[in-house]
Design a protein around this motif. Structure first.
Motif, mmCIF file in Angstrom:
data_model
loop_
_atom_site.group_PDB
_atom_site.id
_atom_site.type_symbol
_atom_site.label_atom_id
_atom_site.label_comp_id
_atom_site.label_asym_id
_atom_site.label_seq_id
_atom_site.Cartn_x
_atom_site.Cartn_y
_atom_site.Cartn_z
ATOM 1 N N LEU A 5 0.800 -1.220 0.000
ATOM 2 C CA LEU A 5 0.000 0.000 0.000
ATOM 3 C C LEU A 5 0.835 1.273 0.000
ATOM 4 N N ASP A 6 2.033 1.235 0.554
ATOM 5 C CA ASP A 6 2.889 2.412 0.631
ATOM 6 C C ASP A 6 4.187 2.150 -0.115
ATOM 7 N N PHE A 7 4.641 3.156 -0.884
ATOM 8 C CA PHE A 7 5.846 3.026 -1.694
ATOM 9 C C PHE A 7 6.714 4.264 -1.528
ATOM 10 N N ASP A 8 8.026 4.061 -1.624
ATOM 11 C CA ASP A 8 8.984 5.155 -1.654
ATOM 12 C C ASP A 8 9.752 5.089 -2.961
ATOM 13 N N LEU A 9 9.899 6.237 -3.623
ATOM 14 C CA LEU A 9 10.762 6.350 -4.789
ATOM 15 C C LEU A 9 12.110 6.842 -4.295
ATOM 16 N N GLU A 10 13.157 6.066 -4.567
ATOM 17 C CA GLU A 10 14.479 6.389 -4.055
ATOM 18 C C GLU A 10 15.503 6.473 -5.181
ATOM 19 N N LYS A 11 16.428 7.401 -4.996
ATOM 20 C CA LYS A 11 17.584 7.512 -5.890
ATOM 21 C C LYS A 11 18.796 7.754 -5.005
ATOM 22 N N ASP A 12 19.769 6.868 -5.111
ATOM 23 C CA ASP A 12 20.995 6.959 -4.315
ATOM 24 C C ASP A 12 20.697 7.054 -2.817
ATOM 25 N N GLY A 13 19.706 6.298 -2.352
ATOM 26 C CA GLY A 13 19.356 6.265 -0.936
ATOM 27 C C GLY A 13 18.516 7.426 -0.456
ATOM 28 N N GLN A 14 18.212 8.383 -1.313
ATOM 29 C CA GLN A 14 17.406 9.545 -0.937
ATOM 30 C C GLN A 14 15.965 9.348 -1.427
ATOM 31 N N VAL A 15 14.999 9.594 -0.549
ATOM 32 C CA VAL A 15 13.583 9.458 -0.914
ATOM 33 C C VAL A 15 13.154 10.697 -1.692
#
Length: 163
Positions: free
Chosen positions: A104-114
């Motif tokens: 139900l919940d997602f995080d978009l991450e790039k290089d460990g940063q949300v």
């Protein structure tokens, strides 16, 4: 930070719906193809300008989408095989989308940063997502990703209901 709400309509041929901003005003419009194989979604702003096109790759083992943004960027979104938490790889952009156990919940991450947080509301007749984009330059990309992920979840729900 910019917030959006994606709320599917209960009765919509092909999948046509608006995505609203924090004030509740429509900011994007999404229209899915009705009889086209493979499935395609077109996202526009409210003036009718193209934001992105999302097309499901027809023959792939796990759900895969080709996303073309109006700015000229393109990437592939591929669901990875996992046991518990859903995970999507965004090829060409070095990003991942990590979901929680309940999907139900997602995080978009790039290089460990949300960069963005996406949460689906419980107990709704239609799919409803609250989207927080921490860097507004990624807003079009995040909206495109949420539309693709929602379609994957709908396909998975249909296949589990049919078996």
């Amino acid at each position: 930070m910019k917030t959006f709400q994606l709320k599917q309509e209960l009765w919509s041929l092909g999948g046509r719906f608006n995505i609203s901003d924090e004030a509740g005003m429509p900011h994007y419009q999404c229209e899915g193809s009705l009889f086209r194989v493979p499935k395609r979604f077109t996202i526009t702003d409210m003036q009718g300008n193209l934001v992105s096109q999302i097309e499901k790759i027809f023959l792939s083992f796990l759900p895969t989408f080709k996303v073309n943004l109006a700015c000229g960027e393109s990437f592939t979104l591929r669901k990875e095989w996992t046991l518990f938490k859903p995970r999507y790889q965004i090829e060409n952009l070095n990003m991942i989308i990590q979901g929680d156990f309940w999907n139900l919940d997602f995080d978009l991450e790039k290089d460990g940063q949300v960069l963005a947080r996406i949460s689906q509301e419980w107990l709704r007749l239609t799919s409803t997502y609250n989207i927080e984009v921490y860097d507004e330059s990624y807003a079009d990309l995040v909206i495109s990703l949420v539309v693709a992920i929602d379609y994957v979840k709908a396909m998975e729900a249909n296949s589990s209901n049919g078996s």
